[in-house]
Scaffold this motif. Sequence first.
Motif, PDB file in Angstrom:
ATOM      1  N   UNK A   1       0.781  -1.226   0.000  1.00  0.00           N
ATOM      2  CA  UNK A   1       0.000   0.000   0.000  1.00  0.00           C
ATOM      3  C   UNK A   1       0.809   1.270   0.000  1.00  0.00           C
ATOM      4  N   UNK A   2       1.947   1.258   0.682  1.00  0.00           N
ATOM      5  CA  UNK A   2       2.672   2.510   0.900  1.00  0.00           C
ATOM      6  C   UNK A   2       3.789   2.771  -0.100  1.00  0.00           C
ATOM      7  N   UNK A   3       4.467   1.729  -0.557  1.00  0.00           N
ATOM      8  CA  UNK A   3       5.602   1.953  -1.447  1.00  0.00           C
ATOM      9  C   UNK A   3       5.135   2.359  -2.840  1.00  0.00           C
ATOM     10  N   UNK A   4       5.974   3.149  -3.523  1.00  0.00           N
ATOM     11  CA  UNK A   4       5.640   3.630  -4.858  1.00  0.00           C
ATOM     12  C   UNK A   4       6.574   3.072  -5.927  1.00  0.00           C
ATOM     13  N   UNK A   5       7.612   2.398  -5.552  1.00  0.00           N
ATOM     14  CA  UNK A   5       8.559   1.811  -6.489  1.00  0.00           C
ATOM     15  C   UNK A   5       8.198   0.346  -6.711  1.00  0.00           C
ATOM     16  N   UNK A   6       8.827  -0.296  -7.678  1.00  0.00           N
ATOM     17  CA  UNK A   6       8.566  -1.737  -7.886  1.00  0.00           C
ATOM     18  C   UNK A   6       8.866  -2.587  -6.655  1.00  0.00           C
ATOM     19  N   UNK A   7       9.572  -1.998  -5.670  1.00  0.00           N
ATOM     20  CA  UNK A   7       9.850  -2.751  -4.448  1.00  0.00           C
ATOM     21  C   UNK A   7       8.566  -3.110  -3.695  1.00  0.00           C
ATOM     22  N   UNK A   8       7.467  -2.405  -4.017  1.00  0.00           N
ATOM     23  CA  UNK A   8       6.220  -2.714  -3.316  1.00  0.00           C
ATOM     24  C   UNK A   8       5.745  -4.138  -3.584  1.00  0.00           C
ATOM     25  N   UNK A   9       6.160  -4.734  -4.695  1.00  0.00           N
ATOM     26  CA  UNK A   9       5.715  -6.101  -4.992  1.00  0.00           C
ATOM     27  C   UNK A   9       6.359  -7.118  -4.059  1.00  0.00           C
ATOM     28  N   UNK A  10       7.335  -6.667  -3.280  1.00  0.00           N
ATOM     29  CA  UNK A  10       7.854  -7.571  -2.239  1.00  0.00           C
ATOM     30  C   UNK A  10       6.778  -7.848  -1.198  1.00  0.00           C
ATOM     31  N   UNK A  11       5.809  -6.938  -1.077  1.00  0.00           N
ATOM     32  CA  UNK A  11       4.687  -7.181  -0.176  1.00  0.00           C
ATOM     33  C   UNK A  11       3.863  -8.372  -0.612  1.00  0.00           C
ATOM     34  N   UNK A  12       3.690  -8.543  -1.927  1.00  0.00           N
ATOM     35  CA  UNK A  12       2.967  -9.709  -2.425  1.00  0.00           C
ATOM     36  C   UNK A  12       3.703 -10.996  -2.086  1.00  0.00           C
ATOM     37  N   UNK A  13       5.024 -10.949  -2.153  1.00  0.00           N
ATOM     38  CA  UNK A  13       5.812 -12.133  -1.784  1.00  0.00           C
ATOM     39  C   UNK A  13       5.604 -12.472  -0.309  1.00  0.00           C
ATOM     40  N   UNK A  14       5.585 -11.441   0.539  1.00  0.00           N
ATOM     41  CA  UNK A  14       5.359 -11.687   1.964  1.00  0.00           C
ATOM     42  C   UNK A  14       3.966 -12.251   2.220  1.00  0.00           C
ATOM     43  N   UNK A  15       2.975 -11.812   1.468  1.00  0.00           N
ATOM     44  CA  UNK A  15       1.630 -12.358   1.628  1.00  0.00           C
ATOM     45  C   UNK A  15       1.586 -13.836   1.264  1.00  0.00           C
ATOM     46  N   UNK A  16       2.302 -14.200   0.214  1.00  0.00           N
ATOM     47  CA  UNK A  16       2.363 -15.619  -0.156  1.00  0.00           C
ATOM     48  C   UNK A  16       3.063 -16.425   0.934  1.00  0.00           C
ATOM     49  N   UNK A  17       4.169 -15.879   1.461  1.00  0.00           N
ATOM     50  CA  UNK A  17       4.887 -16.565   2.536  1.00  0.00           C
ATOM     51  C   UNK A  17       3.980 -16.736   3.754  1.00  0.00           C
ATOM     52  N   UNK A  18       3.257 -15.678   4.106  1.00  0.00           N
ATOM     53  CA  UNK A  18       2.357 -15.753   5.261  1.00  0.00           C
ATOM     54  C   UNK A  18       1.269 -16.800   5.044  1.00  0.00           C
ATOM     55  N   UNK A  19       0.733 -16.892   3.830  1.00  0.00           N
ATOM     56  CA  UNK A  19      -0.318 -17.862   3.537  1.00  0.00           C
ATOM     57  C   UNK A  19       0.193 -19.285   3.674  1.00  0.00           C
ATOM     58  N   UNK A  20       1.381 -19.544   3.108  1.00  0.00           N
ATOM     59  CA  UNK A  20       1.957 -20.894   3.204  1.00  0.00           C
ATOM     60  C   UNK A  20       2.272 -21.235   4.653  1.00  0.00           C
ATOM     61  N   UNK A  21       2.807 -20.264   5.373  1.00  0.00           N
ATOM     62  CA  UNK A  21       3.144 -20.480   6.789  1.00  0.00           C
ATOM     63  C   UNK A  21       1.896 -20.819   7.603  1.00  0.00           C
ATOM     64  N   UNK A  22       0.822 -20.047   7.365  1.00  0.00           N
ATOM     65  CA  UNK A  22      -0.416 -20.284   8.119  1.00  0.00           C
ATOM     66  C   UNK A  22      -1.002 -21.650   7.820  1.00  0.00           C
ATOM     67  N   UNK A  23      -0.915 -22.088   6.578  1.00  0.00           N
ATOM     68  CA  UNK A  23      -1.479 -23.383   6.205  1.00  0.00           C
ATOM     69  C   UNK A  23      -0.651 -24.551   6.722  1.00  0.00           C
ATOM     70  N   UNK A  24       0.618 -24.317   6.998  1.00  0.00           N
ATOM     71  CA  UNK A  24       1.505 -25.402   7.436  1.00  0.00           C
ATOM     72  C   UNK A  24       1.735 -25.417   8.948  1.00  0.00           C
ATOM     73  N   UNK A  25       1.058 -24.584   9.683  1.00  0.00           N
ATOM     74  CA  UNK A  25       1.205 -24.602  11.142  1.00  0.00           C
ATOM     75  C   UNK A  25       0.655 -25.922  11.682  1.00  0.00           C
ATOM     76  N   UNK A  26       1.452 -26.671  12.449  1.00  0.00           N
ATOM     77  CA  UNK A  26       0.958 -27.955  12.981  1.00  0.00           C
ATOM     78  C   UNK A  26      -0.194 -27.739  13.948  1.00  0.00           C
ATOM     79  N   UNK A  27      -1.178 -28.587  13.855  1.00  0.00           N
ATOM     80  CA  UNK A  27      -2.342 -28.481  14.722  1.00  0.00           C
ATOM     81  C   UNK A  27      -2.072 -29.153  16.068  1.00  0.00           C
ATOM     82  N   UNK A  28      -2.730 -28.680  17.123  1.00  0.00           N
ATOM     83  CA  UNK A  28      -2.488 -29.252  18.455  1.00  0.00           C
ATOM     84  C   UNK A  28      -2.974 -30.692  18.552  1.00  0.00           C
TER      85      UNK A  28
END
Length: 563
Positions: A359-386
């Motif tokens: 949302x905040x960056x104006x350079x192509x570096x802002x697309x690193x946010x999309x990479x972090x969203x993908x990482x967060x999604x994979x991380x959340x899906x792979x969290x071991x259940x209790x």
Amino acid sequence: MPPLGPQRPGSYDFGRDLYFQGIGASGFVMGAVKTREPPATGGLALRYAAFMQWLRDAIDARIRTTLDGDQRAIATALLTGRRDAITTPVNDAMFISGLGHVLSISGYHMAVVAGVVFFTIRALLALFPALTAGHPIKKWAAAAALVAAAFYLLLSGAEVATQRSFFMTAVVLIAVIVDRRAITFRTLAVAALIVLAIAPEALVHPSFQMSFAATLGLVALVQIGLPNLLASPDHSATARVALWGGRELTMLMLASLVAGLATTPYAAFHFHRVTPYGLLANLAAMPVVSAVVMPAGLLGLLAMPFGFDGVFWAIMGFGIDWMILVTQWVAALPGAVGRMAAFGIGPMVVASTGLILLGLLRTPLRWSGAVLLVVASVWALRVPQPDVLVSADGRNVAVRGGDGRLHLMHSAKDAFLVKEWLAADADARTATDASLGEGVSCDPSGCVTQGPGGAFVALASRPEALADDCERAALIVTARPAPRGCAASVIDAERLRRHGALVLRRIRDGYAIDAVKPGGIDRPWSPAVPGDGESETTLRTPASAPRPAVDATPAETDLQGED
């Protein structure tokens, strides 16, 4: 007066004495009756709260004259913020379809109220050429819209989302009055600072997180997407699309998509659900809500003092019927209930960082946010259940069986707790589902079931159950003190008192423990227990070796009556 009964020599009948003294006939008045001044009336805050409650009740009563059922309940919710009368099926369908945000008065509602008032006042003033030519009617309209937004804030109960929306709207309208650019990230930042200054604890609430995430996405859309959609008229392709309403439809689709994606991490974290068809539901219902339901509601409020509000409530009801129809249709689609298992704070922090970068960056570096969203999604899906869940009082234990689902052992029924456990496990079962007790053996002394890895987990309710459990089970949960010399791993009353509810995950030689109140952490709202150091993060399972005899003699505290 009936006889007071025989008196033992030397006894004193207090009731008889009071009666004959003439103080009272019942024997309960402890002195002469005295008149006192009535208590002082409430202060300004109490009188304000009483007035606003009276106003909400009056609006609801007027709506009742025309609408009933869910029509009336939703109309009242949109105007006053009271959502308690909406039936459970409709309420669930609203959230499953992704239209639950309509029931929570936030940015959308505040924008509609302020926008309708702003454009109506400006259009009326524009009918007079003298005012148009010589006076700043745009600023007058903005001031009127600000007053209307403030009244709506007070009427709706001023929840956190409504406060954020009002401050955001107020900054925008003030910017119009002082001839400054209205929709900017600075506006969002000012609104966030004001909300946090008033209620710092709002930072961890889903309302604050979701509303600001959605607004961040929408502001970014306005500053990045609008310049491309609002091309100059000489651009023939854009002009043709705009002529047929394509630009408005595209903006509505993009706004729904961006707001939905921005709030998804927080909805998944707090409510364990996502809305796969949220875009479809918003496209079908929101134009009607914006053009029919909310304007009719505002006109109904204006017409109430004159008694002409009935027709506006009826129009509002037609729009609400369409919204309910859309929500029920979308909620019935295959895969509409998007359940999400619980995950830790880590994926949400990463997702939040990704949204900020996008949302905040104006350079192509802002697309690193999309990479972090993908990482967060994979991380959340792979969290071991209790593998084991233990309630804070030690009376409810859920164990993951060989079928991969939770099975419940309990000595006290707590339907709300079980419902939350199942939701956090992405389990569609209800708290009364019979399959929760499959594989669980219980008697008056406790319960036992086979846990992960084939080991037995026991819930001991009485002291006499501990001797057998210590011989046979690998893990024992009890709300009583741990027995001396027990060969099994024990979660006892002392551990529960110090650390609260526990989550156990199976590791090679035992369980990894996550506690609600980890040891050594001292917070104002959760003081550390005196003398409590770092809590154990693992619970070792004893090796299968000859086990010593257990002193099963109940402790003195266990000889007391059952709770």
